[in-house]
Design a protein around this motif. Sequence first.
Motif, mmCIF file in Angstrom:
data_model
loop_
_atom_site.group_PDB
_atom_site.id
_atom_site.type_symbol
_atom_site.label_atom_id
_atom_site.label_comp_id
_atom_site.label_asym_id
_atom_site.label_seq_id
_atom_site.Cartn_x
_atom_site.Cartn_y
_atom_site.Cartn_z
ATOM 1 N N PHE A 1 18.453 54.684 1.129
ATOM 2 C CA PHE A 1 17.097 54.162 0.912
ATOM 3 C C PHE A 1 16.562 54.590 -0.454
ATOM 4 N N LEU B 1 15.752 51.577 -7.355
ATOM 5 C CA LEU B 1 16.082 50.303 -8.008
ATOM 6 C C LEU B 1 14.927 49.312 -7.858
ATOM 7 N N PHE C 1 12.538 47.850 -11.021
ATOM 8 C CA PHE C 1 12.418 46.422 -11.317
ATOM 9 C C PHE C 1 11.018 45.898 -11.031
ATOM 10 N N SER D 1 19.567 36.860 -9.050
ATOM 11 C CA SER D 1 18.216 36.357 -9.326
ATOM 12 C C SER D 1 17.293 36.508 -8.126
ATOM 13 N N SER E 1 13.916 38.649 -8.496
ATOM 14 C CA SER E 1 12.606 38.001 -8.411
ATOM 15 C C SER E 1 11.762 38.573 -7.276
ATOM 16 N N PRO F 1 11.963 42.124 -5.730
ATOM 17 C CA PRO F 1 12.613 43.435 -5.588
ATOM 18 C C PRO F 1 12.370 44.097 -4.229
ATOM 19 N N ILE G 1 15.086 44.368 -1.606
ATOM 20 C CA ILE G 1 16.189 45.335 -1.734
ATOM 21 C C ILE G 1 16.201 46.270 -0.530
ATOM 22 N N LEU G 2 14.998 46.622 -0.071
ATOM 23 C CA LEU G 2 14.895 47.610 1.009
ATOM 24 C C LEU G 2 15.509 47.102 2.319
ATOM 25 N N ALA H 1 18.940 48.053 2.458
ATOM 26 C CA ALA H 1 19.129 49.473 2.812
ATOM 27 C C ALA H 1 19.002 49.660 4.325
ATOM 28 N N ALA H 2 18.025 48.975 4.923
ATOM 29 C CA ALA H 2 17.787 49.139 6.369
ATOM 30 C C ALA H 2 18.994 48.695 7.186
ATOM 31 N N PHE I 1 19.796 43.996 -15.246
ATOM 32 C CA PHE I 1 19.964 44.413 -13.849
ATOM 33 C C PHE I 1 21.275 45.169 -13.578
ATOM 34 N N GLY J 1 21.064 48.876 -12.482
ATOM 35 C CA GLY J 1 21.558 49.015 -11.105
ATOM 36 C C GLY J 1 22.706 49.998 -11.025
ATOM 37 N N PHE K 1 13.271 45.896 10.515
ATOM 38 C CA PHE K 1 12.683 46.460 9.296
ATOM 39 C C PHE K 1 11.751 45.456 8.619
ATOM 40 N N HIS L 1 15.863 33.154 -0.277
ATOM 41 C CA HIS L 1 15.221 34.439 0.023
ATOM 42 C C HIS L 1 16.235 35.393 0.655
ATOM 43 N N MET M 1 19.330 35.543 0.198
ATOM 44 C CA MET M 1 20.340 36.037 -0.743
ATOM 45 C C MET M 1 19.935 37.381 -1.342
ATOM 46 N N ALA N 1 21.726 42.828 -1.871
ATOM 47 C CA ALA N 1 21.313 44.242 -1.788
ATOM 48 C C ALA N 1 22.195 44.968 -0.777
ATOM 49 N N ILE O 1 25.331 46.197 -2.412
ATOM 50 C CA ILE O 1 25.086 47.451 -3.142
ATOM 51 C C ILE O 1 24.914 48.595 -2.137
ATOM 52 N N GLY O 2 24.123 48.327 -1.091
ATOM 53 C CA GLY O 2 23.844 49.358 -0.088
ATOM 54 C C GLY O 2 25.105 49.858 0.605
#
Lengths: 312, 381
Positions: free
Chosen positions: A204, A210, A214, B104, B108, B110, B113-114, B117-118, B215, B219, B307, B357, B359, B364, B367-368
């Motif tokens: 998290f 990140l 941004f 993108s 657009s 950010p 991103i969370l 992670a969740a 990015f 990143g 989440f 949306h 995507m 993310a 990455i997570g």
Amino acid sequence: MRKRILLILALAVSFTSLKAQNVIDLIIAEALAVPDSTGIVDDFGRRGGWIEIFNTSQGTVNFAGCFLTDDRNNLKKSIIPKGDLRTKLGPRQTTLIYASGNGADGTLYADFEIRPGSTVYLVSNDGRTIIDSLVVPASLPAGMSMSKRAFDLRQSEFEPLPDPTVPSPGIYNGDLNAATKAEAMAEKDPHGGILSLVAVTVVFSALAILWFLFWLFFDRPAKKAAQAKEKPKNSAAKAQVKAGEVSDEIAAVIALAMDMEQGGDVYAAIAMAMDLYFSDTVHDTESFILTMRPKDGSAWNDKKQIFRKLPR
Amino acid sequence: MEHIFQSLSQFWEYTGFANCSWQNIVMIGIGIVFITLAIVKEWEPMLLVPIGFGMIIGNIPMFPGLNIGIYEDGSVLNILYQGVRQGWYPPLIFLGIGAMTDFSALISQPRLILIGAAAQMGIFGAYLLALLFGFAPNEAGAIGIIGGADGPTAIFLSSKLAPDLMGAIAVSAYSYMALVPVIQRPIMLLLTTKKERLIKMPTPRAVSQREKIIFPIIGFLTTAFIVPSGLPLLGMLFFGNLLKESGVTRRLANTASGPMIDVVTTLIGLTVGASTQADKFLSAKSILIFGLGLLSFVIATTCGVLFVKIMNLFIKNPAKKINPLIGNAGVSAVPDSARVSEVVGREFDTKNHLLMHAMGPNVAGVIGSAVAAGILLAFLG
């Protein structure tokens, strides 16, 4: 000024050469000055002092061309000859150099004998940089050695032991049976709660940082700028969007979906062109816009140079 | 005449028929099922065809010692398998993924991103469950990563933490990735109300080329400094993306996202499939891994959707609410899970397009999951 630059360059080159060889990862792990009757013998059946070199890295290190010495004022006292495969030391491996006093005995023999009360140095192949050293105290009893041992968790930082130890030539000076990370974790965190909590927090945190970066540097300024510059769209475009038939978003979705499905830029270009046609707008900064520009690259990658006539 | 019979008898011993066991037949059957699903149902054909055929190759009964088996040193299959065993292929696949991913949607918005992670909670949920079932921590970590819904990451981590379980983990991860539409849809419907499913999200803002170029650099620096152990995956992912977005290395990006990733995907699929030799694969552990893998997907999807619902509680402006149907996309599996969001969203409103949306959390999630793999490697490797 020139001299300074040259000096910096020389130092940089020297450092780079050290790094390239990775000889800085070598340490003198153990040394014995005076053997007792149980000491190991060299290739000639003699008992004498020896120096143990250990490669602390995870890669192979070639220490040919490096030097060993017991004289701070003569760092090139005994050279390790080149051209012998035994000078390539594998990851986390040790090798012994016999301090016979005659380097001509072989590749792994030093030109000096270790005297109690001296210090043994391992010198880089530049003949100037001391990579590691080990003090052999005058009080070192016969049959005992001075050694270094890893104390950190990753077993990469070695510290000299203050007292003499029973010699262990050619054997890693660490706890080979130490618990692996997984075993240690099983003991400390048998149910996995702590690891899970830490890991989730880190995931998290990484992604939140990140997001924050941004949002702070791009998203927020972009939205503010957009608000400031917002102008009413022309009536024709407005009518189109209102009708719900075509919007930027739909066109972009079509483009994205087609791009993913077909993997073709062509479909994306068609969808984008349709969007531009229907909405009667041109977005210079739109994310998914495709801009055709004439190629002005060098000739070597010019298609015309690559193409050749088909053989007939 | 006797010599001929002896030769024939000797030859018979070399044939697959003489060395066959029922386990081999079962595994060959599973391989054929995989191929059938890939061709008939078109479930992840790029993966299931090589894996399925690899299973058949790996389970052809053979006389040991001919130096042809995948576990025999120096054989062709063994050499190709080193890419999996040593973890070379997954970073190369990540290079290709980076070169074909458009961030993108994430840049657009950010905040999405969370969600990525969740959804990684599936990894740690499965980790806890695996420990409960008696797996060692390193094995539990390797099993947990199935919940990241990322095949290359699963292979990379299991090759480091539990090489013996890699075959089962890889097959499990890829199988469930193929089954994403089947697994995720009921969970999404169960956890959302009709009103929530109809939420229309605002059109994302335009993203400048400069942002797209910056990015991958930011990143990478952010994630790699926090989790250096994820370097091979994160480095290749963001490097590939920089090749794509820089605009000056189009040929390299095209190669990475085209021929190179195709070659590596073929090899990874085939060798992972071939590594599932019956004697090493058919065990109670493998069945348990399949069960835990399924649970990890369920947990990941649940956490992603929930989440978003929690996020919505803190978003006061109704126009900025997030449709919870994109929560499932946090589980990597690019772009299948985002496609599920789009399909389920359109079931309730044909004009509500969620793909773009979705995507955001989808990439993310990539990455997570790489970050999560890095953490597990650091603690258990």
